[in-house]
Design a protein around this motif. Structure first.
Motif, PDB file in Angstrom:
ATOM      1  N   VAL A  44       1.513  -1.411  -0.124  1.00 58.12           N
ATOM      2  CA  VAL A  44       0.063   0.274  -0.765  1.00 58.12           C
ATOM      3  C   VAL A  44       0.817   1.603  -0.212  1.00 58.12           C
ATOM      4  N   VAL A  45       0.475   1.772  -1.047  1.00 58.27           N
ATOM      5  CA  VAL A  45       1.738   3.854  -1.313  1.00 58.27           C
ATOM      6  C   VAL A  45       0.658   4.606  -1.946  1.00 58.27           C
ATOM      7  N   GLN A  46       1.109   5.338  -0.872  1.00 58.96           N
ATOM      8  CA  GLN A  46       0.047   6.368  -0.224  1.00 58.96           C
ATOM      9  C   GLN A  46      -1.463   6.350  -0.036  1.00 58.96           C
ATOM     10  N   GLY A  47      -2.096   5.422   0.198  1.00 61.03           N
ATOM     11  CA  GLY A  47      -3.357   4.822   0.771  1.00 61.03           C
ATOM     12  C   GLY A  47      -3.713   3.565  -0.918  1.00 61.03           C
ATOM     13  N   ARG A  48      -3.438   3.608  -1.431  1.00 64.26           N
ATOM     14  CA  ARG A  48      -3.131   2.636  -2.847  1.00 64.26           C
ATOM     15  C   ARG A  48      -3.280   1.265  -2.700  1.00 64.26           C
ATOM     16  N   TRP A  49      -3.331   0.425  -3.041  1.00 65.26           N
ATOM     17  CA  TRP A  49      -2.428  -0.735  -2.695  1.00 65.26           C
ATOM     18  C   TRP A  49      -2.316  -1.338  -4.313  1.00 65.26           C
ATOM     19  N   SER A  50      -1.354  -2.258  -4.171  1.00 66.48           N
ATOM     20  CA  SER A  50      -0.947  -2.232  -6.049  1.00 66.48           C
ATOM     21  C   SER A  50      -0.477  -3.588  -5.704  1.00 66.48           C
ATOM     22  N   ASP A  51      -0.098  -4.858  -7.144  1.00 64.90           N
ATOM     23  CA  ASP A  51       1.147  -5.955  -7.043  1.00 64.90           C
ATOM     24  C   ASP A  51       0.254  -6.630  -8.054  1.00 64.90           C
ATOM     25  N   GLU A  52       0.506  -6.553  -8.963  1.00 62.25           N
ATOM     26  CA  GLU A  52       0.486  -7.068 -10.097  1.00 62.25           C
ATOM     27  C   GLU A  52       0.222  -8.431 -10.400  1.00 62.25           C
ATOM     28  N   ALA A  53       1.907  -8.957  -9.376  1.00 60.70           N
ATOM     29  CA  ALA A  53       1.911 -10.536  -9.860  1.00 60.70           C
ATOM     30  C   ALA A  53       0.565 -11.651  -8.953  1.00 60.70           C
ATOM     31  N   THR A  54       0.124 -10.136  -7.319  1.00 62.53           N
ATOM     32  CA  THR A  54      -0.086 -11.089  -6.804  1.00 62.53           C
ATOM     33  C   THR A  54      -1.725 -11.237  -7.473  1.00 62.53           C
ATOM     34  N   MET A  55      -2.523  -9.823  -8.600  1.00 63.42           N
ATOM     35  CA  MET A  55      -3.357 -10.067  -9.530  1.00 63.42           C
ATOM     36  C   MET A  55      -4.095 -11.252 -10.255  1.00 63.42           C
ATOM     37  N   GLU A  56      -2.062 -11.020 -10.557  1.00 60.23           N
ATOM     38  CA  GLU A  56      -1.999 -12.222 -11.638  1.00 60.23           C
ATOM     39  C   GLU A  56      -2.656 -13.792 -11.631  1.00 60.23           C
ATOM     40  N   LEU A  57      -2.314 -14.051  -9.945  1.00 58.72           N
ATOM     41  CA  LEU A  57      -2.096 -15.078  -9.198  1.00 58.72           C
ATOM     42  C   LEU A  57      -3.684 -15.611  -9.685  1.00 58.72           C
ATOM     43  N   LEU A  58      -4.770 -14.183  -8.690  1.00 51.87           N
ATOM     44  CA  LEU A  58      -5.687 -14.480  -8.559  1.00 51.87           C
ATOM     45  C   LEU A  58      -6.923 -14.160 -10.128  1.00 51.87           C
ATOM     46  N   ARG A  59      -5.932 -13.715 -11.039  1.00 54.91           N
ATOM     47  CA  ARG A  59      -7.472 -13.917 -12.398  1.00 54.91           C
ATOM     48  C   ARG A  59      -7.214 -15.441 -13.118  1.00 54.91           C
ATOM     49  N   ARG A  60      -6.030 -16.351 -12.560  1.00 55.91           N
ATOM     50  CA  ARG A  60      -5.838 -16.854 -12.629  1.00 55.91           C
ATOM     51  C   ARG A  60      -6.352 -18.654 -12.123  1.00 55.91           C
ATOM     52  N   SER A  61      -7.107 -18.195 -10.709  1.00 57.78           N
ATOM     53  CA  SER A  61      -7.590 -18.817  -9.869  1.00 57.78           C
ATOM     54  C   SER A  61      -9.375 -19.113 -10.419  1.00 57.78           C
ATOM     55  N   ASP A  62      -9.255 -21.069  -9.981  1.00 55.92           N
ATOM     56  CA  ASP A  62     -11.023 -20.900 -10.383  1.00 55.92           C
ATOM     57  C   ASP A  62     -11.472 -19.889  -8.728  1.00 55.92           C
ATOM     58  N   THR A  63     -10.762 -20.893  -7.943  1.00 57.40           N
ATOM     59  CA  THR A  63     -11.681 -20.319  -6.193  1.00 57.40           C
ATOM     60  C   THR A  63     -11.248 -19.269  -5.136  1.00 57.40           C
ATOM     61  N   ILE A  64     -11.286 -18.268  -5.121  1.00 56.47           N
ATOM     62  CA  ILE A  64     -10.683 -17.818  -4.034  1.00 56.47           C
ATOM     63  C   ILE A  64     -11.153 -17.237  -2.792  1.00 56.47           C
ATOM     64  N   VAL A  65     -10.433 -17.660  -2.001  1.00 50.65           N
ATOM     65  CA  VAL A  65     -10.658 -17.397  -0.425  1.00 50.65           C
ATOM     66  C   VAL A  65     -10.342 -15.972   0.236  1.00 50.65           C
ATOM     67  N   PHE A  66     -11.162 -15.295   1.000  1.00 46.83           N
ATOM     68  CA  PHE A  66     -11.411 -14.108   1.513  1.00 46.83           C
ATOM     69  C   PHE A  66     -11.019 -13.824   2.787  1.00 46.83           C
ATOM     70  N   GLY A  67      -9.410 -13.447   3.560  1.00 42.93           N
ATOM     71  CA  GLY A  67      -9.592 -13.802   4.643  1.00 42.93           C
ATOM     72  C   GLY A  67      -8.704 -12.692   5.305  1.00 42.93           C
ATOM     73  N   ALA A  68      -8.695 -11.706   6.718  1.00 45.51           N
ATOM     74  CA  ALA A  68      -8.726 -10.919   7.177  1.00 45.51           C
ATOM     75  C   ALA A  68      -9.250 -10.408   8.767  1.00 45.51           C
ATOM     76  N   PRO A  69      -7.984  -9.908   9.474  1.00 45.78           N
ATOM     77  CA  PRO A  69      -8.601  -9.968  11.040  1.00 45.78           C
ATOM     78  C   PRO A  69      -9.634  -8.942  10.875  1.00 45.78           C
TER      79      PRO A  69
END
Length: 236
Positions: A44-69
């Motif tokens: 997260v830089v200046q309030g904005r998240w960005s990571d192309e590698a992560t987004m590419e992995l998620l684009r190629r996923s059939d299921t995405i499970v989201f988790g956070a505190p």
């Protein structure tokens, strides 16, 4: 090969422990590749998240499970920034009809974790994904129940975890939550294999007695661990 990704933010390790158990459950299902993807604050830089590698992995996923505190009754700020960073996949409906699920953790028994799961489910709906519920009944809601039961916090929208503020992610008190997460992971993976490959799927229904037996085994495992860690505990 179907692909299931568990994307999570975990500053202190408690949510990561749930993510690990979801992954373990998913890995028990053949022909499903499981990825653990951690969202970090330095993305997260200046309030904005960005990571192309992560987004590419998620684009190629059939299921995405989201988790956070859950912090202050809501998802952690870093994970919320990640969700907002999915604006371009949202515009192109890139995640449409992927399966989705969610989990969260807090120190308080309630901690308004339901609101965090609702945030995740609404996000998945905006991404046109298909949400998967927990699939287990509620535990620890009768005189024979224990804090080590499966789904002890009674959550169906997604998995809830709880640990005391002075305990680490491996605390035995969270044993039932970890078992719940592992069962959720296998459920998600089975449905992923069905969704992607049309593999035969057997609905695993359980009676009240069946589920109490499942929870009793979870409680017995937790108590055996307590005795192993402290032999003086002989009255459990």
């Amino acid at each position: 090969m179907a692909t299931l990704s568990v994307v999570h933010h975990s500053p202190h390790g408690h949510t990561r422990a749930l993510a690990d158990r979801i992954a373990r459950g998913a890995e028990s299902v053949p022909d499903v590749e499981v990825r653990l993807i951690e969202i970090r604050g330095d993305q997260v830089v200046q309030g904005r998240w960005s990571d192309e590698a992560t987004m590419e992995l998620l684009r190629r996923s059939d299921t995405i499970v989201f988790g956070a505190p859950t912090y202050m009754g809501s998802l952690s700020a870093v994970f919320k920034a990640f969700l907002e960073g999915a604006f371009h996949p949202f515009l192109g409906q890139e995640w449409k009809d992927k399966l989705a699920g969610g989990f969260t953790h807090s120190a308080s028994q309630n901690g308004d974790k339901l609101f965090s799961l609702q945030q995740l489910a609404v996000f998945a709906a905006q991404m046109n994904m298909q949400w998967v519920s927990v699939g287990d009944s509620a535990g620890n809601n009768w005189t024979g129940g224990t804090v080590y039961d499966v789904n002890r916090l009674g959550s169906w929208l997604g998995v809830m975890g709880q640990s005391n503020v002075d305990e680490g992610p491996d605390a035995v008190g969270a044993h039932g939550d970890m078992v719940t997460a592992e069962r959720y992971g296998s459920r998600l993976a089975e449905l992923t294999a069905r969704w992607v490959h049309g593999r035969a799927y057997r609905i695993q229904r359980h009676t009240l007695e069946d589920f109490r037996e499942i929870s009793a085994r979870s409680a017995a495992e937790a108590k055996a661990r307590i005795r192993a860690e402290d032999p003086r505990c002989t009255s459990m």
